[in-house]
Write a protein that holds these residues in place. Structure first.
Motif, short mmCIF file in Angstrom:
data_model
loop_
_atom_site.label_atom_id
_atom_site.label_comp_id
_atom_site.label_asym_id
_atom_site.label_seq_id
_atom_site.Cartn_x
_atom_site.Cartn_y
_atom_site.Cartn_z
N VAL A 377 21.16 123.18 81.25
CA VAL A 377 22.33 122.56 80.63
C VAL A 377 23.07 121.75 81.68
CG1 VAL A 377 22.69 124.18 78.74
CG2 VAL A 377 23.64 124.71 80.97
N TYR A 378 23.75 120.73 81.23
CA TYR A 378 24.41 119.81 82.14
C TYR A 378 25.89 119.76 81.80
CZ TYR A 378 25.75 115.31 84.19
OH TYR A 378 26.38 114.30 84.88
N ASN A 379 26.70 119.92 82.82
CA ASN A 379 28.14 119.85 82.62
C ASN A 379 28.64 118.51 83.17
OD1 ASN A 379 30.89 119.99 82.86
ND2 ASN A 379 30.92 122.12 83.55
N PRO A 380 28.97 117.57 82.30
CA PRO A 380 29.33 116.24 82.77
C PRO A 380 30.63 116.23 83.60
CG PRO A 380 29.71 116.43 80.41
CD PRO A 380 29.01 117.68 80.84
N THR A 381 31.52 117.18 83.34
CA THR A 381 32.79 117.19 84.07
C THR A 381 32.57 117.47 85.55
OG1 THR A 381 33.74 118.05 82.04
CG2 THR A 381 35.13 118.12 84.00
N THR A 382 31.66 118.38 85.85
CA THR A 382 31.39 118.69 87.26
C THR A 382 30.10 118.00 87.72
OG1 THR A 382 30.21 120.66 86.53
CG2 THR A 382 32.52 120.94 87.13
N SER A 383 29.42 117.32 86.81
CA SER A 383 28.07 116.77 86.98
C SER A 383 27.13 117.81 87.60
CB SER A 383 28.07 115.46 87.77
OG SER A 383 28.61 115.61 89.04
N LEU A 384 27.24 119.02 87.10
CA LEU A 384 26.41 120.12 87.56
C LEU A 384 25.41 120.53 86.50
CD1 LEU A 384 28.52 122.91 89.30
CD2 LEU A 384 26.43 121.81 90.10
N THR A 435 21.93 116.85 79.11
CA THR A 435 21.28 116.34 80.31
C THR A 435 22.03 115.13 80.85
OG1 THR A 435 19.11 115.79 81.21
CG2 THR A 435 19.68 114.75 79.14
N ASP A 436 21.80 114.85 82.13
CA ASP A 436 22.40 113.68 82.77
C ASP A 436 21.80 112.42 82.15
OD1 ASP A 436 23.59 111.90 84.47
OD2 ASP A 436 22.26 112.31 86.15
N MET A 437 22.66 111.46 81.80
CA MET A 437 22.18 110.26 81.07
C MET A 437 22.15 109.01 81.95
SD MET A 437 21.28 110.85 77.93
CE MET A 437 21.56 109.34 76.99
N THR A 438 22.34 109.15 83.26
CA THR A 438 22.44 107.96 84.10
C THR A 438 21.22 107.04 83.97
OG1 THR A 438 23.73 109.29 85.65
CG2 THR A 438 22.94 107.18 86.44
N THR A 439 20.04 107.59 84.18
CA THR A 439 18.83 106.77 84.10
C THR A 439 18.56 106.26 82.68
OG1 THR A 439 17.96 107.99 85.99
CG2 THR A 439 16.38 106.69 84.71
N ASP A 451 26.44 98.22 73.89
CA ASP A 451 27.51 99.00 73.30
C ASP A 451 27.00 100.39 72.91
OD1 ASP A 451 29.64 100.07 72.03
OD2 ASP A 451 30.13 98.26 70.89
N LEU A 452 27.17 101.33 73.84
CA LEU A 452 26.58 102.65 73.65
C LEU A 452 27.31 103.46 72.58
CD1 LEU A 452 26.09 103.20 77.41
CD2 LEU A 452 24.26 102.89 75.75
N MET A 453 28.56 103.07 72.32
CA MET A 453 29.31 103.80 71.30
C MET A 453 28.81 103.42 69.90
SD MET A 453 31.17 105.84 72.92
CE MET A 453 31.54 106.07 74.64
N LYS A 454 28.27 102.19 69.78
CA LYS A 454 27.79 101.74 68.48
C LYS A 454 26.30 102.03 68.27
CE LYS A 454 30.95 98.02 67.22
NZ LYS A 454 31.09 96.58 67.45
N THR A 465 29.53 112.65 79.06
CA THR A 465 28.26 112.39 79.75
C THR A 465 28.01 110.89 79.87
OG1 THR A 465 27.33 114.43 78.87
CG2 THR A 465 25.76 112.82 79.66
N VAL A 466 28.32 110.15 78.80
CA VAL A 466 28.14 108.70 78.82
C VAL A 466 29.07 108.07 79.85
CG1 VAL A 466 28.27 106.59 77.45
CG2 VAL A 466 27.39 108.68 76.42
N LEU A 467 30.33 108.54 79.86
CA LEU A 467 31.29 107.98 80.81
C LEU A 467 30.88 108.25 82.25
CD1 LEU A 467 34.64 108.81 79.00
CD2 LEU A 467 33.56 106.57 79.32
N ARG A 468 30.46 109.47 82.51
CA ARG A 468 29.98 109.84 83.85
C ARG A 468 28.83 108.94 84.28
NH1 ARG A 468 32.68 113.03 87.58
NH2 ARG A 468 34.41 113.53 86.20
#
Length: 703
Positions: A377-384, A435-439, A451-454, A465-468
């Motif tokens: 599991v991925y925690n976007p707030t801590t990116s852990l 999961t981390d969505m950077t890539t 436009d990832l929101m749309k 996660t998207v914002l991170r």
DNA sequence: CTCGCCCCG
């Protein structure tokens, strides 16, 4: 004692709830307009063809709620009719119904691969893509790589001219959209095992939905094992023609599996599992046992428990052989799992979730299911990222039970009460939500999806996660302040590595160390290079590993190991004597040569730093600058960003020694009992500032 | 002072 129709079966504290006379695996037949078990089929009135049994014999076919008997060739025609008429066909069918092997062949025979078109079938795992391709090509009597082929990373066993059916990993097809956004060479794309909801399956479905709008001739088959098919139908129907999508259900062919539940919850499922295995061995006829636990620690404990009990086994009883199974095993250890049990013995395979879908062992008649699984599991707030032990889903429990019925009727013992089963979630949360969505986001941007929101996600990733991910991409200058791809971002999107590593590859030009950075990038992408067994062999392996240890840290140690491997002829024997995984090293070699091609394409020089470790370390910082940490007097480190307490992973060369400068960068962090950092290199603190300042300055300019 | 669910490119 609870009565049971298996007269040899006597375990007093079991409650037998389900005893099926037919099969656990066959799908529940449902009629349009009625809700199926545990699934929301209220809008099933939109479903036209609901049941098309696949079987060598005939079966039932239901059209608009009317059941009729049809011979097999008509089922085939019905299926093909659905593909012809509807853009998207969702095929529901359990393992063993032949959808993966048969459906592409039907499509081929019906002419879907004429005019040079290709029928693709995607799998979440490489092993499935390769083995299914082999089987189908055999069935068609052709040579693998010609009419039927497969494509996975580093292995393209297909031909541009001849291949009509192509099995591939979903990640591979998603990557192909970066080159050919309309996937124009394909006439039909079958997304298999969609219920597993791997991140690439989800991304692929998202892209396919868009492609359908621009290229209506493309057909999509989504294949799923569970009855969550309506979720996929809703997804494809959303706001479009009701003919766009339909559901077809295939009947699986499996041996019956009885399911038994524990009367009361157990506080210790490891111990209970050992006990149940023991009782099965004493009370049941022949057949191997497969136990599902969560991780290596559980597995070792359970094996130990069984081994301790072995001396008390009655002389006349079947001999019990406990065998651990998890991904960390060496090739030799894995082979032992597949060897048939010797006469008078019974295998008890104690496994992680790997045996649920990735590894299939024939001869298993008894399954013991702990009801738990470990997921990332991925925690976007801590990116852990962390590993969590969670209850399995109904879908998982069904799949695990099915493992007992592959070659003969079997029994599944669930180490939890029926009441607990009834409360299990229907499916595991899709990977994209944890999961981390950077890539992936970089790749979507490269596809022009800005436009990832749309964007129409099958399941949306958490906004955080998207914002991170966007923040990370901006910090690495892959996107500009408006979220548009930069020049380097476009190039990095093509590279099959994480953003930070790609950054390093690009800045190796400035630090003149492409040769070494290439090796380090490849080595960090492979895990479990050093084999550390338990006990005395482990101590010896540790001594071997010290031979490669570099003062600077783990990245340099990995570099030393790779160079030594190459110097000694890349031999398996050399690996064995140095406690290094030959499999992992061979993979590193492949990855390195693949990345080398990308560097050449981007005109990045591949030159050596000639032993200048400072230059090399500074290049590492260019990719890892956000992963800086400072030594604290209690022996742990504090992260530069956020001041988190970080413990060094025991496999690090800096586990027993403090960084001389007191500062390090690290490859990744993961939360276990503590927050741990893996693959460390010591640095000078001002190197961090080079990059951090540039990033902060940019942000200030914007304000 | 001790550690690895499973995958994809």
């Amino acid at each position: 004692m609870i009565a049971c129709n298996n007269k040899h079966y006597r375990v007093p504290n079991w409650a037998i709830h389900i005893l099926r006379t037919t099969t656990v695996m066959s799908l529940t037949f449902w009629k349009p307009g009625t809700a199926g078990p545990g699934s929301n089929l209220d809008r099933a009135s939109q479903v036209e063809e609901s049941i098309v049994p696949y079987a060598p014999q005939d079966g039932y076919l239901s059209v608009r709620g009317q059941q009729e008997r049809l011979p097999i060739f008509k089922h085939r025609e019905k299926l093909l009719y659905c593909v012809e008429k509807h853009g998207v066909v969702i095929v529901v069918g359990q393992t063993g119904c032949g959808k993966t092997t048969q459906l592409p062949q039907y499509l081929l025979q019906a002419g879907w691969a004429d005019d040079g078109h290709v029928i693709a079938c995607t799998q979440p795992r490489r092993i499935a893509a390769t083995s299914v391709a082999g089987r189908v090509s055999e069935e068609l009597g052709t040579k693998l790589g010609e009419e039927v082929g497969y494509t996975i990373r580093f292995e393209d066993v297909s031909s541009k001219e001849a291949t009509r059916i192509l099995y591939m990993t979903d990640g591979m097809l998603f990557r192909e959209t970066l080159v050919d956004p309309l996937l124009s060479r394909y006439s039909v794309i079958m997304v298999d095992e969609a219920h597993e909801r791997s991140i690439y399956t989800d991304l692929l479905l998202g892209v396919l939905r868009k492609i359908r709008k621009q290229r209506p001739s493309l057909r999509i088959v989504v294949s799923s094992a569970t009855l969550d098919a309506t979720k996929f139908m809703d997804y494809f129907l959303h706001g479009s023609d009701p003919n766009e999508c339909t559901i077809v259900s295939l009947e699986g062919r499996m041996y019956p599996v009885e399911v038994a539940y524990l009367a009361e919850s157990t506080p210790d499922y490891t111990k209970k599992a050992a006990e149940v295995v023991w009782n099965i061995n004493l009370q049941q006829g022949p057949g191997d046992i497969l136990v599902f636990l969560t991780g290596r620690e559980d597995i070792d404990n359970c094996c130990q428990e069984l081994s301790d009990m072995l001396p008390s086994l009655p002389a006349r009883a079947t001999k019990l052989v406990p065998l651990p199974l998890h991904a960390g095993l060496t090739t030799d250890e894995q082979l032992r799992i597949f060897q048939p049990a010797a006469p008078g013995t019974r295998k008890a395979i104690i496994s992680t979730n790997i045996a649920e879908a990735s590894v299939t062992i024939d001869g298993v008649k008894f399954v013991v299911d702990s009801g738990f699984v470990k997921i990332r599991v991925y925690n976007p707030t801590t990116s852990l990222a962390s590993l969590a032990t969670v209850p399995i889903s109904v879908a998982s429990a069904t799949q695990r039970a099915g493992r007992a019925g592959r070659t003969a009727p079997g029994i599944c013992y669930r180490l939890y009460p029926k009441a607990v089963f009834d409360k299990l979630p229907l499916t595991t949360s899709p990977e994209i939500t944890r999961t981390d969505m950077t890539t992936p986001i970089l790749q979507l941007k490269s596809l022009g999806i800005d436009d990832l929101m749309k964007f129409n996600w099958v399941s949306a990733p958490p906004a955080e996660t998207v914002l991170r991910a966007l923040e990370g991409l901006h910090a690495a200058s892959m996107i500009d302040e408006y979220g548009k791809l930069t020049r380097i971002g476009e190039q990095v999107a093509e590279c099959p590595v994480e953003v930070g590593i790609a950054r390093m590859l690009f800045s190796s030009k400035d630090y003149k160390c492409g040769e070494e950075i290439l090796t380090i990038a490849a080595m960090t992408a492979v895990q479990d290079i050093f084999i550390i067994p338990d006990g005395a062999p482990g101590a010896l392996a540790e001594l071997e590993r010290r031979k490669f240890t570099a003062e600077e840290g783990d990245h340099f140690t990995l570099l030393n190991a790779y160079n030594a491997f190459t110097r000694y002829g890349k031999s398996a024997g050399w690996c064995k004597s140095h406690a290094i995984s030959f499999r992992a090293m061979s993979r590193a070699v492949s990855i390195r040569s693949q990345l080398k091609k990308y560097m050449q394409r981007f005109d990045l020089p591949i030159e050596s730093c000639e032993g200048d470790s400072k230059r090399l370390a500074r290049c590492l910082v260019s990719g890892y600058w956000r992963n800086g940490a400072r030594w604290a007097p209690d022996g742990t480190y504090r992260s530069v960003r956020g001041g988190m307490v970080l413990s060094v992973h025991p496999t690090s060369v800096l586990f027993t020694r403090k960084s001389r400068t007191g500062w390090v960068i690290f490859h990744e962090m993961e939360e276990t009992k503590k927050t741990q950092i893996r693959i460390l290199t010591e640095i000078e603190p001002e190197w961090l500032l080079d990059h951090g300042h540039a990033y902060d300055d940019k942000r200030k300019e914007q304000k």
